[in-house]
Design a protein around this motif. Structure first.
Motif, PDB file in Angstrom:
ATOM      1  N   UNK A   1      -4.701   8.843   1.626  1.00 24.23           N
ATOM      2  CA  UNK A   1      -5.300   9.293   2.879  1.00 24.23           C
ATOM      3  C   UNK A   1      -4.572  10.542   3.361  1.00 24.23           C
ATOM      4  N   UNK A   2      -5.324  11.567   3.712  1.00 23.80           N
ATOM      5  CA  UNK A   2      -4.731  12.735   4.370  1.00 23.80           C
ATOM      6  C   UNK A   2      -4.677  12.431   5.861  1.00 23.80           C
ATOM      7  N   UNK A   3      -3.453  12.206   6.384  1.00 21.38           N
ATOM      8  CA  UNK A   3      -3.293  11.824   7.791  1.00 21.38           C
ATOM      9  C   UNK A   3      -3.149  13.047   8.700  1.00 21.38           C
ATOM     10  N   UNK A   4      -3.312  14.205   8.149  1.00 23.89           N
ATOM     11  CA  UNK A   4      -3.117  15.412   8.948  1.00 23.89           C
ATOM     12  C   UNK A   4      -1.682  15.881   8.861  1.00 23.89           C
ATOM     13  N   UNK A   5      -0.739  15.005   9.282  1.00 25.44           N
ATOM     14  CA  UNK A   5       0.677  15.392   9.250  1.00 25.44           C
ATOM     15  C   UNK A   5       1.360  14.958   7.967  1.00 25.44           C
ATOM     16  N   UNK A   6       0.711  14.091   7.179  1.00 25.41           N
ATOM     17  CA  UNK A   6       1.326  13.631   5.926  1.00 25.41           C
ATOM     18  C   UNK A   6       0.247  13.159   4.971  1.00 25.41           C
ATOM     19  N   UNK A   7       0.639  13.013   3.711  1.00 27.18           N
ATOM     20  CA  UNK A   7      -0.223  12.381   2.718  1.00 27.18           C
ATOM     21  C   UNK A   7       0.287  10.959   2.527  1.00 27.18           C
ATOM     22  N   UNK A   8      -0.598   9.978   2.743  1.00 25.38           N
ATOM     23  CA  UNK A   8      -0.188   8.571   2.725  1.00 25.38           C
ATOM     24  C   UNK A   8      -0.902   7.819   1.608  1.00 25.38           C
ATOM     25  N   UNK A   9      -0.132   6.968   0.930  1.00 23.21           N
ATOM     26  CA  UNK A   9      -0.656   6.113  -0.133  1.00 23.21           C
ATOM     27  C   UNK A   9      -0.643   4.680   0.390  1.00 23.21           C
ATOM     28  N   UNK A  10      -1.817   4.131   0.716  1.00 24.87           N
ATOM     29  CA  UNK A  10      -1.868   2.750   1.181  1.00 24.87           C
ATOM     30  C   UNK A  10      -1.738   1.798  -0.009  1.00 24.87           C
ATOM     31  N   UNK A  11      -1.025   0.682   0.223  1.00 21.00           N
ATOM     32  CA  UNK A  11      -0.669  -0.213  -0.880  1.00 21.00           C
ATOM     33  C   UNK A  11      -1.432  -1.523  -0.758  1.00 21.00           C
ATOM     34  N   UNK A  12      -1.929  -2.033  -1.875  1.00 21.36           N
ATOM     35  CA  UNK A  12      -2.612  -3.324  -1.868  1.00 21.36           C
ATOM     36  C   UNK A  12      -1.669  -4.424  -1.395  1.00 21.36           C
ATOM     37  N   UNK A  13      -2.225  -5.473  -0.790  1.00 26.72           N
ATOM     38  CA  UNK A  13      -1.433  -6.589  -0.274  1.00 26.72           C
ATOM     39  C   UNK A  13      -0.684  -7.291  -1.399  1.00 26.72           C
ATOM     40  N   UNK A  14       0.442  -7.915  -1.033  1.00 25.52           N
ATOM     41  CA  UNK A  14       1.115  -8.794  -1.983  1.00 25.52           C
ATOM     42  C   UNK A  14       2.442  -8.300  -2.505  1.00 25.52           C
ATOM     43  N   UNK A  15       2.939  -7.161  -1.989  1.00 25.23           N
ATOM     44  CA  UNK A  15       4.245  -6.662  -2.422  1.00 25.23           C
ATOM     45  C   UNK A  15       5.204  -6.703  -1.244  1.00 25.23           C
ATOM     46  N   UNK A  16       6.468  -7.017  -1.514  1.00 25.21           N
ATOM     47  CA  UNK A  16       7.400  -7.194  -0.398  1.00 25.21           C
ATOM     48  C   UNK A  16       8.848  -7.021  -0.853  1.00 25.21           C
ATOM     49  N   UNK A  17       9.716  -6.881   0.149  1.00 24.75           N
ATOM     50  CA  UNK A  17      11.159  -6.906  -0.072  1.00 24.75           C
ATOM     51  C   UNK A  17      11.754  -7.937   0.881  1.00 24.75           C
ATOM     52  N   UNK A  18      13.026  -8.290   0.652  1.00 26.75           N
ATOM     53  CA  UNK A  18      13.721  -9.206   1.550  1.00 26.75           C
ATOM     54  C   UNK A  18      14.916  -8.468   2.151  1.00 26.75           C
ATOM     55  N   UNK A  19      14.958  -8.428   3.476  1.00 24.66           N
ATOM     56  CA  UNK A  19      16.032  -7.758   4.208  1.00 24.66           C
ATOM     57  C   UNK A  19      16.559  -8.737   5.255  1.00 24.66           C
TER      58      UNK A  19
END
Ligand SMILES: [Zn+2]
Length: 207
Positions: A40-58
């Motif tokens: 997606x071209x957000x105007x101020x940045x180029x964004x890559x939306x990610x499919x559900x199901x990926x995560x980290x633990x913090x």
């Protein structure tokens, strides 16, 4: 960018120096699956939306990967030096709304194999999108060495909410000058100025 709504004392980005080695830190547990391509071209940045199901633990809590986007040049600095590009991988704790963002510096060097597949498809105008079934995995984009700097900070775009645990990878990845230029041409100078550290401790994990 109008930063008028931004205030607070623990803002981002910062210059990373004087970091304190913390032996209690560990590599960030990551469960990254592949995603289809959604740019997606957000105007101020180029964004890559990610499919559900990926995560980290913090901090014992799960943060879901929502998207990543790019800044040219970098927002964070390392020992006073900027990089030509920085990628932000934005993860959200759905229970608390807090964010964990992994920052990856990009230096000029070899052609980047992930970017090679997408630079011809970057949407040229604000709100335009590119979607494809081609899959990729952010685990293949991030640096192999897992050393990082971590500190408490904020979003770098308004309202600059102070809800972000930052993890800035020590080791940059590489992209060609042409590839970095393709992002620069779309985003221009979309990096917030460095913010005062204000006594925060920046911790270092050796991966
Ligand atoms: Zn960002």
């Amino acid at each position: 960018m109008d930063y008028t709504p931004c205030g607070g004392t623990v803002q981002s980005p910062v210059n990373i120096e004087g970091a304190v080695y913390d032996p209690s830190l560990a590599d960030i547990p990551q469960t990254y699956n592949s995603t289809a391509t959604h740019i997606v071209n957000k105007g101020h940045t180029v964004q890559f939306n990610y499919d559900a199901g990926s995560s980290i633990v913090v901090g014992g809590e799960t943060y879901t990967l929502l998207q990543f986007h790019t800044h040219t040049h970098s927002e964070h600095a390392l020992g006073g030096a900027s990089f030509p590009m920085e990628m932000h991988f934005v993860h959200k704790n759905e229970a608390t709304g807090k964010l964990a963002v992994i920052g990856v510096f990009v230096r000029e060097g070899a052609e980047n194999s992930f970017l090679k597949g997408v630079v011809d498809h970057l949407p040229a105008t604000k709100d335009s999108t590119y979607n494809a079934n081609d899959t990729f995995n952010v685990a293949d984009i991030m640096p192999g060495n897992k050393s990082y700097f971590t500190y408490s900070g904020s979003l770098t775009t308004p309202p600059c909410s102070e809800t972000v645990s930052w993890f800035v990878m020590e080791n940059p990845i590489e992209a060609s000058a042409t590839q970095i230029g393709d992002f620069e041409n779309l985003e221009h100078e979309n990096h917030r100025p460095l913010q005062p550290v204000n006594g925060r401790t920046i911790k270092f994990h050796k991966g």
